[in-house]
Design a protein around this motif. Structure first.
Motif, PDB file in Angstrom:
ATOM      1  N   LEU A  11       0.851  -1.192   0.000  1.00 13.80           N
ATOM      2  CA  LEU A  11       0.000   0.000   0.000  1.00 13.80           C
ATOM      3  C   LEU A  11       0.887   1.242   0.000  1.00 13.80           C
ATOM      4  O   LEU A  11       1.667   1.459   0.922  1.00 13.80           O
ATOM      5  N   THR A  12       0.776   2.050  -1.071  1.00 14.07           N
ATOM      6  CA  THR A  12       1.668   3.202  -1.237  1.00 14.07           C
ATOM      7  C   THR A  12       0.855   4.427  -1.643  1.00 14.07           C
ATOM      8  O   THR A  12       0.016   4.348  -2.542  1.00 14.07           O
ATOM      9  N   TYR A  13       1.132   5.535  -0.966  1.00 11.90           N
ATOM     10  CA  TYR A  13       0.515   6.817  -1.311  1.00 11.90           C
ATOM     11  C   TYR A  13       1.603   7.781  -1.764  1.00 11.90           C
ATOM     12  O   TYR A  13       2.692   7.823  -1.180  1.00 11.90           O
ATOM     13  N   SER A  14       1.299   8.559  -2.810  1.00  9.26           N
ATOM     14  CA  SER A  14       2.254   9.524  -3.348  1.00  9.26           C
ATOM     15  C   SER A  14       1.853  10.940  -2.961  1.00  9.26           C
ATOM     16  O   SER A  14       0.676  11.302  -3.043  1.00  9.26           O
ATOM     17  N   PHE A  15       2.853  11.717  -2.571  1.00  7.65           N
ATOM     18  CA  PHE A  15       2.634  13.112  -2.186  1.00  7.65           C
ATOM     19  C   PHE A  15       3.650  13.989  -2.911  1.00  7.65           C
ATOM     20  O   PHE A  15       4.754  13.553  -3.234  1.00  7.65           O
ATOM     21  N   ARG A  16       3.261  15.251  -3.127  1.00  2.00           N
ATOM     22  CA  ARG A  16       4.174  16.247  -3.677  1.00  2.00           C
ATOM     23  C   ARG A  16       4.336  17.355  -2.657  1.00  2.00           C
ATOM     24  O   ARG A  16       3.369  17.781  -2.031  1.00  2.00           O
ATOM     25  N   SER A  17       5.569  17.796  -2.498  1.00  2.00           N
ATOM     26  CA  SER A  17       5.829  18.855  -1.527  1.00  2.00           C
ATOM     27  C   SER A  17       6.947  19.746  -2.052  1.00  2.00           C
ATOM     28  O   SER A  17       7.482  19.531  -3.144  1.00  2.00           O
ATOM     29  N   ASN A  18       7.261  20.768  -1.285  1.00  2.00           N
ATOM     30  CA  ASN A  18       8.335  21.704  -1.637  1.00  2.00           C
ATOM     31  C   ASN A  18       9.123  22.057  -0.392  1.00  2.00           C
ATOM     32  O   ASN A  18       8.683  21.810   0.738  1.00  2.00           O
ATOM     33  N   VAL A  19      10.272  22.635  -0.617  1.00  4.94           N
ATOM     34  CA  VAL A  19      11.085  23.105   0.500  1.00  4.94           C
ATOM     35  C   VAL A  19      10.253  24.064   1.351  1.00  4.94           C
ATOM     36  O   VAL A  19       9.629  24.990   0.835  1.00  4.94           O
ATOM     37  N   GLY A  20      10.223  23.820   2.646  1.00  7.20           N
ATOM     38  CA  GLY A  20       9.500  24.689   3.576  1.00  7.20           C
ATOM     39  C   GLY A  20       8.054  24.312   3.811  1.00  7.20           C
ATOM     40  O   GLY A  20       7.415  24.837   4.722  1.00  7.20           O
ATOM     41  N   CYS A  21       7.490  23.403   2.988  1.00  4.31           N
ATOM     42  CA  CYS A  21       6.097  22.993   3.169  1.00  4.31           C
ATOM     43  C   CYS A  21       6.009  21.848   4.177  1.00  4.31           C
ATOM     44  O   CYS A  21       6.789  20.896   4.098  1.00  4.31           O
ATOM     45  N   GLN A  22       5.079  21.939   5.095  1.00  2.66           N
ATOM     46  CA  GLN A  22       4.912  20.910   6.117  1.00  2.66           C
ATOM     47  C   GLN A  22       4.044  19.773   5.589  1.00  2.66           C
ATOM     48  O   GLN A  22       2.923  19.982   5.139  1.00  2.66           O
ATOM     49  N   LEU A  23       4.594  18.563   5.632  1.00  2.53           N
ATOM     50  CA  LEU A  23       3.816  17.366   5.356  1.00  2.53           C
ATOM     51  C   LEU A  23       3.388  16.768   6.692  1.00  2.53           C
ATOM     52  O   LEU A  23       4.230  16.478   7.545  1.00  2.53           O
ATOM     53  N   SER A  24       2.091  16.593   6.898  1.00  2.00           N
ATOM     54  CA  SER A  24       1.576  15.972   8.119  1.00  2.00           C
ATOM     55  C   SER A  24       0.590  14.891   7.682  1.00  2.00           C
ATOM     56  O   SER A  24      -0.507  15.195   7.201  1.00  2.00           O
ATOM     57  N   ILE A  25       0.984  13.644   7.844  1.00  2.23           N
ATOM     58  CA  ILE A  25       0.195  12.520   7.330  1.00  2.23           C
ATOM     59  C   ILE A  25      -0.192  11.608   8.491  1.00  2.23           C
ATOM     60  O   ILE A  25       0.667  10.923   9.056  1.00  2.23           O
ATOM     61  N   PRO A  26      -1.475  11.582   8.874  1.00  2.00           N
ATOM     62  CA  PRO A  26      -1.909  10.708   9.968  1.00  2.00           C
ATOM     63  C   PRO A  26      -1.880   9.234   9.556  1.00  2.00           C
ATOM     64  O   PRO A  26      -2.207   8.884   8.430  1.00  2.00           O
ATOM     65  N   ILE A  27      -1.491   8.397  10.498  1.00  2.73           N
ATOM     66  CA  ILE A  27      -1.526   6.945  10.297  1.00  2.73           C
ATOM     67  C   ILE A  27      -2.165   6.341  11.546  1.00  2.73           C
ATOM     68  O   ILE A  27      -1.686   6.573  12.667  1.00  2.73           O
ATOM     69  N   VAL A  28      -3.239   5.591  11.367  1.00  6.66           N
ATOM     70  CA  VAL A  28      -3.964   4.998  12.493  1.00  6.66           C
ATOM     71  C   VAL A  28      -3.880   3.484  12.383  1.00  6.66           C
ATOM     72  O   VAL A  28      -4.075   2.916  11.301  1.00  6.66           O
ATOM     73  N   ILE A  29      -3.585   2.824  13.511  1.00  5.11           N
ATOM     74  CA  ILE A  29      -3.468   1.369  13.535  1.00  5.11           C
ATOM     75  C   ILE A  29      -4.342   0.810  14.648  1.00  5.11           C
ATOM     76  O   ILE A  29      -4.759   1.538  15.556  1.00  5.11           O
ATOM     77  N   THR A  30      -4.629  -0.477  14.559  1.00  2.00           N
ATOM     78  CA  THR A  30      -5.391  -1.131  15.619  1.00  2.00           C
ATOM     79  C   THR A  30      -5.077  -2.615  15.597  1.00  2.00           C
ATOM     80  O   THR A  30      -4.500  -3.134  14.636  1.00  2.00           O
ATOM     81  N   ASP A  31      -5.450  -3.310  16.674  1.00  2.87           N
ATOM     82  CA  ASP A  31      -5.351  -4.765  16.712  1.00  2.87           C
ATOM     83  C   ASP A  31      -6.707  -5.328  16.297  1.00  2.87           C
ATOM     84  O   ASP A  31      -7.694  -5.175  17.018  1.00  2.87           O
ATOM     85  N   ALA A  32      -6.757  -5.941  15.130  1.00  2.01           N
ATOM     86  CA  ALA A  32      -8.025  -6.426  14.592  1.00  2.01           C
ATOM     87  C   ALA A  32      -8.381  -7.826  15.068  1.00  2.01           C
ATOM     88  O   ALA A  32      -9.387  -8.380  14.639  1.00  2.01           O
ATOM     89  N   SER A  33      -7.562  -8.411  15.954  1.00  2.68           N
ATOM     90  CA  SER A  33      -7.947  -9.715  16.510  1.00  2.68           C
ATOM     91  C   SER A  33      -9.109  -9.503  17.475  1.00  2.68           C
ATOM     92  O   SER A  33      -9.358  -8.397  17.951  1.00  2.68           O
ATOM     93  N   SER A  34      -9.811 -10.582  17.781  1.00  7.97           N
ATOM     94  CA  SER A  34     -10.994 -10.466  18.644  1.00  7.97           C
ATOM     95  C   SER A  34     -10.643 -10.459  20.127  1.00  7.97           C
ATOM     96  O   SER A  34     -11.527 -10.349  20.969  1.00  7.97           O
TER      97      SER A  34
END
Length: 389
Positions: free
Chosen positions: A156-179
């Motif tokens: 699973l891959t996401y592509s982003f474009r940015s520039n010098v001085g621009c803030q990239l803030s990318i949330p990542i959420v995880i969980t335990d999917a076992s019961s």
């Protein structure tokens, strides 16, 4: 057990059969009932109770482990309760499976008998399947995510474009999917998948001070854990090749360490830091930015005709720094420096991914140029092209 009575009525013999409650009252009922299956989770202590009763009472029964089925490795069956006859009427099964037992199925049985009958047994069994944590990536999800677009599903891959001085803030959420709800999970970088190679698995600072990427835990209102990948590229991060940082959801006990199947458990961020653009920082002006790039403020101002006031820039907006030129067959750094009336040092400063004194230019390569104002023509501040001589 039943009772039969014969009654004579004239020439008719009537046979009366009456079922006795004795049989049902003497039937041993294992608890849980035979055939019950449970999941025993690896890396944690699992406990199960096994007992029996006759008509709801356990006074007149005795139990003993079934030697035929035995016990799984890392399991112990002990008497939990005895009756007045010093016979065990309830067992406690403690099982702490290891990682190599994940997916294995076991059967644990106890033989139960009446105290009045030492030869007839009822066997009560429970099935156990060794389960595992299931740490998964909940977000990112979808085709677009915080300005990035999905590029690949495996991994699973996401592509982003940015520039010098621009803030990239990318949330990542995880969980335990076992019961089970027993496992703690966390997010870690996959160092071996980073590009350029990095001992942290994330883009590093170019000068030891600025531009270091980080993975920061953040609050979450829902289940699971939230993190945020944060990166503000600095001068020197500009590149025609995208940076890559990959992360995996793992259980903190390390039960799945070394697991090869990472489907749903990993995500990669592909980030292209585009050349020839810059994100304005608070308090900066066209003049102060030009000084950072060792060029004239008028050159920068001319490349941004939509900027009304060179001294009052809106923070975090992008401005053009020069011309993004596509290398043609036969171009060299020296010929481009001469063509655009600029220096090799200037070219190197805005093309840090290319060692101009070593690397040959490749046709199609994106090349940033900071030419003198008289050598460039810009339309609407974005469509900047060199004036060929």
């Amino acid at each position: 057990h039943f009772m039969a009575f014969v009654e004579m009525k004239g020439q008719v013999i009537v046979l009366l059969i009456m079922w006795s409650e004795y049989a049902s009252s003497q039937t041993i009922q294992p608890v849980p009932s035979t055939g019950t299956n449970y999941i025993a989770y690896a890396g944690v202590s699992n406990t199960f109770s096994m007992s029996a009763n006759v008509g709801g009472s356990s006074t007149n029964i005795a139990g003993a482990p079934n030697a035929g089925t035995g016990l799984p490795r890392n399991a112990q069956l002990s008497c939990q309760q005895m009756n007045s006859a010093n016979s065990c009427i309830s067992y406690n099964l403690a099982f702490s499976p290891s990682a190599d037992q994940i997916g294995t199925k076991y059967l644990v049985c106890v033989n139960w008998r009446l105290l009045s009958d030492s030869t007839t047994y009822v066997t009560g069994c429970i099935g156990l399947t060794v389960g595992a944590p299931n740490p998964v990536i909940v977000q990112p999800s979808g085709n677009w995510y915080y300005g990035g677009r999905i590029e690949s599903q495996s991994p699973l891959t996401y592509s982003f474009r940015s520039n010098v001085g621009c803030q990239l803030s990318i949330p990542i959420v995880i969980t335990d999917a076992s019961s089970s709800g027993l496992y703690d999970v966390t997010l870690t970088p996959i160092v071996s998948s980073s590009f350029p190679p990095s001992d942290t698995g994330m883009p590093k600072s170019v000068d030891g001070l600025n531009g270091q990427a980080d993975l920061v835990p953040t609050p979450t209102a829902g289940p699971g854990k939230a993190f945020e990948f944060r990166w503000r590229p600095a001068r020197g991060h500009e590149s025609s090749q995208a940076y890559r940082a990959c992360f995996q959801a793992v259980d903190t006990l390390g039960i799945l360490a070394g697991a090869k199947n990472m489907a749903g458990r990993s995500v990669c961020l592909r980030m292209l830091v585009e050349k020839c653009q810059y994100c304005v920082q608070p308090g900066e002006s066209i003049g102060s930015i030009a000084t950072q790039y060792n060029t004239d403020w008028l050159h920068v101002y001319t490349a941004n005709p939509t900027v009304p006031d060179p001294d009052n820039l809106v923070p975090y907006t992008r401005i053009n720094m020069g011309v993004l030129y596509t290398v043609q067959q036969g171009d060299t750094a020296t010929s481009l420096a001469r063509r655009f009336s600029t220096s090799m040092a200037s070219l190197q400063s805005v093309n840090p991914d290319i060692a101009l004194d070593k690397d040959p230019l490749v046709a199609g390569q994106q090349f940033c140029v900071l030419p003198p104002v008289c050598e460039v023509m810009c339309v609407h501040g974005a469509d900047c092209v060199p004036l060929l001589q």
